[in-house]
Design a protein around this motif. Structure first.
Motif, PDB file in Angstrom:
ATOM      1  N   UNK A 186    -101.302 -79.941 -56.120  1.00  0.00           N
ATOM      2  CA  UNK A 186    -100.943 -78.548 -56.361  1.00  0.00           C
ATOM      3  C   UNK A 186    -101.655 -78.060 -57.612  1.00  0.00           C
ATOM      4  N   UNK A 187    -102.439 -76.987 -57.493  1.00  0.00           N
ATOM      5  CA  UNK A 187    -103.177 -76.411 -58.614  1.00  0.00           C
ATOM      6  C   UNK A 187    -102.453 -75.166 -59.118  1.00  0.00           C
ATOM      7  N   UNK A 188    -102.402 -74.997 -60.439  1.00  0.00           N
ATOM      8  CA  UNK A 188    -101.663 -73.895 -61.046  1.00  0.00           C
ATOM      9  C   UNK A 188    -102.544 -73.179 -62.064  1.00  0.00           C
ATOM     10  N   UNK A 189    -102.559 -71.843 -62.005  1.00  0.00           N
ATOM     11  CA  UNK A 189    -103.224 -71.054 -63.048  1.00  0.00           C
ATOM     12  C   UNK A 189    -102.205 -70.085 -63.636  1.00  0.00           C
ATOM     13  N   UNK A 190    -102.545 -69.507 -64.805  1.00  0.00           N
ATOM     14  CA  UNK A 190    -101.604 -68.669 -65.547  1.00  0.00           C
ATOM     15  C   UNK A 190    -102.251 -67.349 -65.941  1.00  0.00           C
ATOM     16  N   UNK A 191    -101.394 -66.340 -66.181  1.00  0.00           N
ATOM     17  CA  UNK A 191    -101.910 -65.062 -66.666  1.00  0.00           C
ATOM     18  C   UNK A 191    -101.933 -65.074 -68.198  1.00  0.00           C
ATOM     19  N   UNK A 192    -102.287 -63.942 -68.807  1.00  0.00           N
ATOM     20  CA  UNK A 192    -102.434 -63.872 -70.263  1.00  0.00           C
ATOM     21  C   UNK A 192    -101.120 -64.041 -71.017  1.00  0.00           C
ATOM     22  N   UNK A 193     -99.987 -63.900 -70.314  1.00  0.00           N
ATOM     23  CA  UNK A 193     -98.676 -64.068 -70.942  1.00  0.00           C
ATOM     24  C   UNK A 193     -98.087 -65.447 -70.664  1.00  0.00           C
ATOM     25  N   UNK A 194     -98.882 -66.336 -70.064  1.00  0.00           N
ATOM     26  CA  UNK A 194     -98.416 -67.682 -69.793  1.00  0.00           C
ATOM     27  C   UNK A 194     -97.561 -67.827 -68.553  1.00  0.00           C
ATOM     28  N   UNK A 195     -97.479 -66.779 -67.743  1.00  0.00           N
ATOM     29  CA  UNK A 195     -96.714 -66.851 -66.496  1.00  0.00           C
ATOM     30  C   UNK A 195     -97.607 -67.378 -65.383  1.00  0.00           C
ATOM     31  N   UNK A 196     -97.006 -68.012 -64.383  1.00  0.00           N
ATOM     32  CA  UNK A 196     -97.779 -68.534 -63.264  1.00  0.00           C
ATOM     33  C   UNK A 196     -98.486 -67.385 -62.557  1.00  0.00           C
ATOM     34  N   UNK A 197     -99.788 -67.515 -62.383  1.00  0.00           N
ATOM     35  CA  UNK A 197    -100.575 -66.478 -61.709  1.00  0.00           C
ATOM     36  C   UNK A 197    -100.886 -66.867 -60.275  1.00  0.00           C
ATOM     37  N   UNK A 198    -101.336 -68.114 -60.081  1.00  0.00           N
ATOM     38  CA  UNK A 198    -101.630 -68.594 -58.724  1.00  0.00           C
ATOM     39  C   UNK A 198    -101.188 -70.041 -58.583  1.00  0.00           C
ATOM     40  N   UNK A 199    -100.832 -70.391 -57.360  1.00  0.00           N
ATOM     41  CA  UNK A 199    -100.528 -71.779 -56.993  1.00  0.00           C
ATOM     42  C   UNK A 199    -101.268 -72.050 -55.694  1.00  0.00           C
ATOM     43  N   UNK A 200    -102.005 -73.156 -55.643  1.00  0.00           N
ATOM     44  CA  UNK A 200    -102.783 -73.451 -54.439  1.00  0.00           C
ATOM     45  C   UNK A 200    -102.721 -74.931 -54.113  1.00  0.00           C
ATOM     46  N   UNK A 201    -103.070 -75.231 -52.862  1.00  0.00           N
ATOM     47  CA  UNK A 201    -103.090 -76.618 -52.407  1.00  0.00           C
ATOM     48  C   UNK A 201    -104.201 -76.798 -51.386  1.00  0.00           C
ATOM     49  N   UNK A 202    -103.930 -77.588 -50.351  1.00  0.00           N
ATOM     50  CA  UNK A 202    -104.946 -77.854 -49.340  1.00  0.00           C
ATOM     51  C   UNK A 202    -105.105 -76.703 -48.355  1.00  0.00           C
ATOM     52  N   UNK A 203    -106.237 -76.673 -47.664  1.00  0.00           N
ATOM     53  CA  UNK A 203    -106.488 -75.651 -46.649  1.00  0.00           C
ATOM     54  C   UNK A 203    -106.461 -74.256 -47.238  1.00  0.00           C
ATOM     55  N   UNK A 204    -105.760 -73.341 -46.565  1.00  0.00           N
ATOM     56  CA  UNK A 204    -105.668 -71.954 -47.024  1.00  0.00           C
ATOM     57  C   UNK A 204    -104.477 -71.730 -47.947  1.00  0.00           C
ATOM     58  N   UNK A 205    -103.803 -72.794 -48.325  1.00  0.00           N
ATOM     59  CA  UNK A 205    -102.569 -72.703 -49.108  1.00  0.00           C
ATOM     60  C   UNK A 205    -102.798 -72.021 -50.454  1.00  0.00           C
ATOM     61  N   UNK A 206    -102.188 -70.836 -50.633  1.00  0.00           N
ATOM     62  CA  UNK A 206    -102.358 -70.074 -51.868  1.00  0.00           C
ATOM     63  C   UNK A 206    -101.196 -69.107 -52.036  1.00  0.00           C
ATOM     64  N   UNK A 207    -100.701 -68.993 -53.278  1.00  0.00           N
ATOM     65  CA  UNK A 207     -99.701 -67.971 -53.595  1.00  0.00           C
ATOM     66  C   UNK A 207    -100.150 -67.240 -54.849  1.00  0.00           C
ATOM     67  N   UNK A 208    -100.123 -65.906 -54.807  1.00  0.00           N
ATOM     68  CA  UNK A 208    -100.522 -65.061 -55.929  1.00  0.00           C
ATOM     69  C   UNK A 208     -99.296 -64.271 -56.402  1.00  0.00           C
TER      70      UNK A 208
END
Length: 247
Positions: free
Chosen positions: A51-73
């Motif tokens: 599971x990959x995680x990125x953050x916005x400028x305020x430290x909140x979760x921006x995206x979560x992704x995994x295998x295939x098309x798995x993505x949450x924004x």
């Protein structure tokens, strides 16, 4: 200086200190301590999912992704959180979470409802019950706390008395792992929702590190074990490896 202004200043100072001590779901101050990945392992001890995680400028979760098309924004406003997800097969879904004045989730577009006590802990979670893909009601999940820790979740679906999940804790302060080691994940089990636990969107988190969880009395107790890196951060949790931003 008169006594009244002095007392007022002292009270304000005490309030600030009290609030800082009660701060829950704090985003790490050091960006190197942000978790950028969680790696799960199968029963053979082999990596099974990332599971990959990125953050916005305020430290909140921006995206979560995994295998295939798995993505949450995630998109944040003062009153809502919008989670636009695409599953591994490309199917899309959007969930809107409504926030109260304290920034906690109180309702979601799937009809989930969340209630908190005066101390800021989640005490009732009404989750959708489906049958053949159609919603037929809401399960009533209630939460019991002791000494700042969630010790029991009682799940009751309508008139059917459901599971009771109990928890014990280590004598160590909690280190949140994006909801993966939160007792709330036992009922808030969807990954995209779980990612919002650490930042306090589901109220205050338990104060200590979860040690065991147990479903009812007839099931064996499950132990949660941890390993630490040289900085004192959790690097491994049962079946999961934690990867930090600067690793």
């Amino acid at each position: 200086m008169s006594l009244k202004p002095l007392l007022t200043a002292l009270v304000c100072c005490m309030i600030i200190i009290s609030c800082s001590k009660d701060k829950s779901g704090a985003i790490p101050e050091n960006k190197c301590d942000y978790i950028k990945g969680m790696v799960s392992f199968n029963y053979l001890g082999e990596p099974a999912d990332w599971t990959n995680i990125t953050y916005d400028n305020e430290g909140r979760v921006a995206t979560v992704s995994g295998g295939g098309s798995d993505l949450c924004i995630y998109k944040y406003t003062k009153t809502t959180i919008e989670a636009r997800s695409t599953d591994i097969n490309g199917e899309k879904n959007t969930t809107i979470y409504n926030l109260d004045k304290q920034g906690r989730i109180v309702k979601a577009s799937d009809n989930s409802e969340f209630r908190y006590n005066n101390e800021g802990y989640l005490v009732v979670y009404k989750s959708p019950v489906t049958n053949n893909g159609e919603q037929v009601g809401l399960a009533n999940n209630t939460f019991t706390y002791e000494n700042g820790n969630l010790v029991k979740i009682h799940v009751q679906n309508g008139t059917v008395d459901g599971s009771k999940i109990t928890f014990t804790y280590y004598d160590k302060p909690v280190q949140e792992l994006m909801g993966y080691n939160s007792p709330l994940m036992m009922v808030i089990g969807l990954r995209n929702e779980r990612m919002l636990i650490q930042a306090g969107f589901f109220g205050k988190t338990s104060r200590n590190l979860m040690k065991t969880y147990r479903y009812d009395d007839e099931y064996p107790r499950d132990d949660v074990k941890y390993e630490y890196d040289s900085k004192g951060r959790i690097s491994m949790m049962t079946n999961y490896k934690v990867v930090y931003n600067c690793d």
